[in-house]
Design a protein around this motif. Structure first.
Motif, PDB file in Angstrom:
ATOM      1  N   GLN A 111      20.083  29.507  20.314  1.00 12.07           N
ATOM      2  CA  GLN A 111      20.380  29.482  18.886  1.00 12.07           C
ATOM      3  C   GLN A 111      19.975  30.786  18.207  1.00 12.07           C
ATOM      4  O   GLN A 111      20.661  31.266  17.296  1.00 12.07           O
ATOM      5  N   GLU A 112      18.871  31.389  18.660  1.00 14.11           N
ATOM      6  CA  GLU A 112      18.462  32.684  18.112  1.00 14.11           C
ATOM      7  C   GLU A 112      19.523  33.736  18.403  1.00 14.11           C
ATOM      8  O   GLU A 112      19.864  34.556  17.534  1.00 14.11           O
ATOM      9  N   THR A 113      20.038  33.719  19.618  1.00 16.07           N
ATOM     10  CA  THR A 113      21.092  34.668  19.980  1.00 16.07           C
ATOM     11  C   THR A 113      22.351  34.417  19.152  1.00 16.07           C
ATOM     12  O   THR A 113      23.020  35.360  18.722  1.00 16.07           O
ATOM     13  N   VAL A 114      22.671  33.152  18.927  1.00 18.49           N
ATOM     14  CA  VAL A 114      23.831  32.803  18.115  1.00 18.49           C
ATOM     15  C   VAL A 114      23.681  33.356  16.701  1.00 18.49           C
ATOM     16  O   VAL A 114      24.632  33.904  16.121  1.00 18.49           O
ATOM     17  N   GLN A 115      22.492  33.236  16.146  1.00 17.58           N
ATOM     18  CA  GLN A 115      22.257  33.746  14.792  1.00 17.58           C
ATOM     19  C   GLN A 115      22.514  35.247  14.716  1.00 17.58           C
ATOM     20  O   GLN A 115      23.103  35.744  13.755  1.00 17.58           O
ATOM     21  N   GLU A 175      23.850  23.660  27.421  1.00 18.47           N
ATOM     22  CA  GLU A 175      22.507  23.518  27.991  1.00 18.47           C
ATOM     23  C   GLU A 175      22.626  23.501  29.511  1.00 18.47           C
ATOM     24  O   GLU A 175      23.312  22.652  30.082  1.00 18.47           O
ATOM     25  N   VAL A 208      17.660  25.774  24.565  1.00 20.62           N
ATOM     26  CA  VAL A 208      18.678  25.772  23.514  1.00 20.62           C
ATOM     27  C   VAL A 208      18.186  26.492  22.264  1.00 20.62           C
ATOM     28  O   VAL A 208      18.965  27.157  21.562  1.00 20.62           O
ATOM     29  N   ALA A 209      16.887  26.398  21.970  1.00 18.53           N
ATOM     30  CA  ALA A 209      16.342  27.080  20.788  1.00 18.53           C
ATOM     31  C   ALA A 209      16.522  28.580  20.888  1.00 18.53           C
ATOM     32  O   ALA A 209      16.863  29.254  19.902  1.00 18.53           O
ATOM     33  N   LYS A 210      16.302  29.135  22.085  1.00 18.38           N
ATOM     34  CA  LYS A 210      16.483  30.573  22.270  1.00 18.38           C
ATOM     35  C   LYS A 210      17.952  30.958  22.188  1.00 18.38           C
ATOM     36  O   LYS A 210      18.303  32.032  21.676  1.00 18.38           O
ATOM     37  N   ARG A 250      30.245  28.500  21.660  1.00 19.48           N
ATOM     38  CA  ARG A 250      29.837  27.171  22.100  1.00 19.48           C
ATOM     39  C   ARG A 250      28.573  27.300  22.944  1.00 19.48           C
ATOM     40  O   ARG A 250      28.463  28.206  23.771  1.00 19.48           O
ATOM     41  N   ILE A 251      27.651  26.377  22.734  1.00 15.12           N
ATOM     42  CA  ILE A 251      26.381  26.380  23.466  1.00 15.12           C
ATOM     43  C   ILE A 251      26.441  25.358  24.594  1.00 15.12           C
ATOM     44  O   ILE A 251      26.922  24.234  24.414  1.00 15.12           O
TER      45      ILE A 251
END
Length: 333
Positions: free
Chosen positions: A67-71, A88, A63-65, A85-86
């Protein structure tokens, strides 16, 4: 604007094709697996985000990675924000796949998913098994996507124009489905490139099966694709100087050992992800349902050296039955 699948459009980058297919992308809900930064999945969704899809569902294990893509997405679409939407999803674990599918099916505010791009995968890893005991490449690249796609099929078929894209590879030429020994005798006969080839063959056969089972009755379009030879994190663990000579099918293409690295037909991630955009949105692909795509066009069996074991409807049905047995669930359409 439309295109001829036998004569691919010019300017073949993910961004240029996303602009070309903007009318087809606008308003679509798109779920993509494997969206870590710098990977082809991330390049694909970043390209189409600017063409006003209604929703981008980013699925992955880390999920952390995601989030990087989302940013990155948020920064690049600040003028026209897109809903994100993310999800997992550890595609290597059947239990995790079921949990993720339950989550998707429980999203009452999302009535349908128009496009699913099955991009997550691994390549030529050392022998190990999934939590359920299946060889890891077969489990991650095929069994997980097989189960996940079928479990969310209700959401997909609720779309007025459903489409599924399986990211395969020319690596399918390395091995057919080893129906007699898909698990490589518990690792005793394991060859990581054959295992990779088997899983990529499975991706192609799944696209064939979906087109046959759901194409005419449910309007589902399903394709597999080869994005090209691209240096991404997928192969970061490999020593390409020694890896390619092990791949007899590619030896003929590369010519000789001395020319290995200089002869590789490398393309950029933007060029590789262009075939994703083509597969997901080209409006003229309906007459080629179930096909294997490359270079933003329908692959030529001779020019692109397609192996018949990866395009056979008989093999596709045989794999479907095996897959149902291994995931412990039947899917009747």
């Amino acid at each position: 604007m439309t295109s001829d699948p036998k004569n691919p459009p010019l300017g073949k980058t993910a961004s240029s094709l996303a602009r070309l297919y903007a009318p087809q992308i606008k308003g679509k809900a798109v779920l993509t697996t494997g969206v870590s930064p710098s990977g082809l999945g991330a390049v694909f969704i970043t390209a189409i985000a600017k063409s006003e899809p209604s929703l981008l569902i980013l699925a992955g294990r880390n999920v952390a990675k995601i989030q990087e893509t989302v940013q990155t997405l948020v920064a690049e679409t600040s003028d026209s924000p897109v809903a994100i939407r993310i999800l997992e999803l550890d595609i290597s674990s059947l239990d995790a796949v079921r949990n993720a599918a339950n989550t998707v099916n429980g999203w009452t505010d999302i009535p349908h998913i128009d496009v699913v791009v099955s991009n997550a995968g691994i390549m030529a890893v050392d022998y190990k098994v999934s939590p359920e005991g299946h060889e890891s490449q077969f489990a991650t690249n095929h069994l997980g996507p097989f189960l996940f796609t079928n479990l969310i099929m209700g959401k997909v078929l609720a779309s007025p124009a459903p489409r599924i894209v399986m990211v395969s590879s020319n690596g399918h030429r390395l091995c057919p489905i080893r129906f007699h020994d898909y698990n490589f005798q518990g690792g005793e006969t394991y060859n990581k490139w054959q295992a990779y080839g088997q899983s990529k063959t499975a991706n192609m056969l799944m696209a064939v099966s979906l087109a046959q089972k759901l194409g005419s009755k449910n309007r589902l379009l399903s394709f597999s694709l080869h994005p090209g030879v691209i240096l991404t994190n997928l192969g970061a663990h490999l020593d390409w100087k020694t890896a390619f000579p092990l791949m007899n099918e590619l030896d003929r293409f590369l010519g000789n050992r001395e020319a290995q690295m200089t002869s590789l037909p490398l393309i950029t991630p933007e060029e590789g992800a262009a075939t994703y955009v083509f597969a997901a949105f080209d409006p003229d692909l309906s007459t080629h349902n179930g096909s294997y795509l490359t270079k933003c066009g329908v692959a030529d069996p001779w020019v692109d050296t397609l192996k018949p074991w990866a395009t056979s409807s008989v093999e596709a049905e045989r794999l479907w039955k095996l897959s149902e047995e291994l995931v412990g669930q039947e899917f009747v359409y």
